[in-house]
Design an enzyme around this catalytic site. Structure first.
Site, short mmCIF file in Angstrom:
data_model
loop_
_atom_site.label_atom_id
_atom_site.label_comp_id
_atom_site.label_asym_id
_atom_site.label_seq_id
_atom_site.Cartn_x
_atom_site.Cartn_y
_atom_site.Cartn_z
N HIS A 88 -7.30 -6.00 0.82
CA HIS A 88 -6.14 -5.15 1.08
C HIS A 88 -5.37 -5.59 2.33
O HIS A 88 -4.39 -4.96 2.71
CB HIS A 88 -6.62 -3.70 1.27
CG HIS A 88 -5.55 -2.66 1.11
ND1 HIS A 88 -4.97 -2.36 -0.12
CD2 HIS A 88 -4.93 -1.85 2.01
CE1 HIS A 88 -4.07 -1.41 0.04
NE2 HIS A 88 -4.02 -1.08 1.32
N ASP A 105 -10.05 -5.65 -3.37
CA ASP A 105 -9.46 -4.61 -2.54
C ASP A 105 -10.38 -3.38 -2.56
O ASP A 105 -10.69 -2.85 -3.63
CB ASP A 105 -8.09 -4.24 -3.11
CG ASP A 105 -7.28 -3.32 -2.22
OD1 ASP A 105 -7.87 -2.40 -1.62
OD2 ASP A 105 -6.05 -3.50 -2.16
N SER A 121 0.83 -1.20 0.00
CA SER A 121 0.00 0.00 0.00
C SER A 121 0.87 1.26 0.00
O SER A 121 1.63 1.47 -0.94
CB SER A 121 -0.97 -0.05 1.18
OG SER A 121 -1.99 0.90 1.05
#
Length: 280
Positions: free
Chosen positions: A258, A225, A149
């Site tokens: 995620h 995600d 991320s």
């Protein structure tokens, strides 16, 4: 070990050691912690290093505890370095939002108040911490970098700006074009000001267009995600790679989100990818 390092924790793990250290950072103006996994020795050759950068709200402990990476790192003989995501402490500026301030350093050098005195994560990860680790542990100068991320943004950006330092780079659900998505725009505006030209030095899509020296990149992205459409958009970097002949592999993984469950599912692939280039 130099007196600048204080050992906080040490755990035996897969024949190696998971350690957590604290040191004072002159670059960040505060005390910092980092994790390191040291595999069991494989002969006299110093082991190569994989840097593991975490995402928003994370500390140096998230990847160490949740990824499950140490088992494969031990098998392959890889050192894992797990830095924190920002400067920390009561004297360090912060923000109530999760995506700014402590836990959200975005791996850049801030130029704006109140951040410019402490938030120099780029210099910390490019200069200060690597020098400290090289002086304190028996490691190779062969290195790779990976991240998740915001940490995926950091890993790709650092690799693109320093392609001769790293043999390879990889990312899970990275922010590839921060200049054009809400997370990046908010952080860049706060840390770097309104001049969007200053943002370009930390944007992987723009850096890839400018960088001549190429290194192999692997990206995994879950198609479930929740941040994919608004914040991540890895297809943007894939398009730039195709235009410029970059060796980039983007894998869309069906049903994954995620979280660290996603990372744990594919971290073995990433470490084997890096070992292929580090041990070549």
């Amino acid at each position: 070990m130099p007196t600048t390092l204080e050992l906080l924790e040490e755990h035996r793990l897969f024949g190696g050691w998971q350690q957590r250290w604290r040191h004072h950072s002159s670059v960040l103006g505060c005390n910092m912690t980092f994790g390191i996994f040291l595999p069991g020795p494989k002969g006299d050759t110093p082991p190569p290093v994989v840097w593991c950068l975490a995402g928003l709200t994370c500390t140096d402990e998230n990847f160490a505890v949740k990824s499950g990476a140490q088992r494969i790192a031990a098998e392959l003989g890889l050192v894992l370095v797990m830095p924190d995501t920002s400067p920390r402490g009561d004297e360090v500026p912060n923000d109530e939002a999760y995506d700014l301030g402590q836990g959200a350093g975005f791996y850049l050098n801030a130029t704006q108040e109140p951040w410019r005195h402490n938030f120099h994560m780029y210099d910390y990860l490019n200069d200060e911490l690597p020098a400290l680790i090289a002086a304190s542990f028996k490691i190779s100068d062969r290195q790779a970098i990976m991240g998740h991320s915001m940490g995926g943004h950091g890993a790709l950006m650092l690799a693109l700006r320093n392609p001769h330092r790293f043999a390879s780079a990889s990312a899970f659900a990275p922010i590839v074009n921060p200049s054009s998505v809400p997370w990046g725009q908010k952080a860049f505006r706060a840390y770097l000001g309104e001049d969007a030209e200053q943002w370009q030095q930390y944007d992987s899509c723009l850096l890839m267009q400018q960088t001549q020296a190429q290194l192999p990149i692997l990206i995994d992205q879950g198609d479930s995600d929740q941040f994919l459409a608004d914040q991540l958009q890895p297809e943007r970097l894939k398009a730039v790679a195709q235009q410029n002949g970059w060796p980039l592999t983007l894998r869309i993984q069906p049903g994954y989100d995620h979280s660290y469950f996603f990372i744990a599912s594919f971290v073995e692939d990433h470490l084997r990818f890096h070992a292929q280039h580090l041990l070549a």
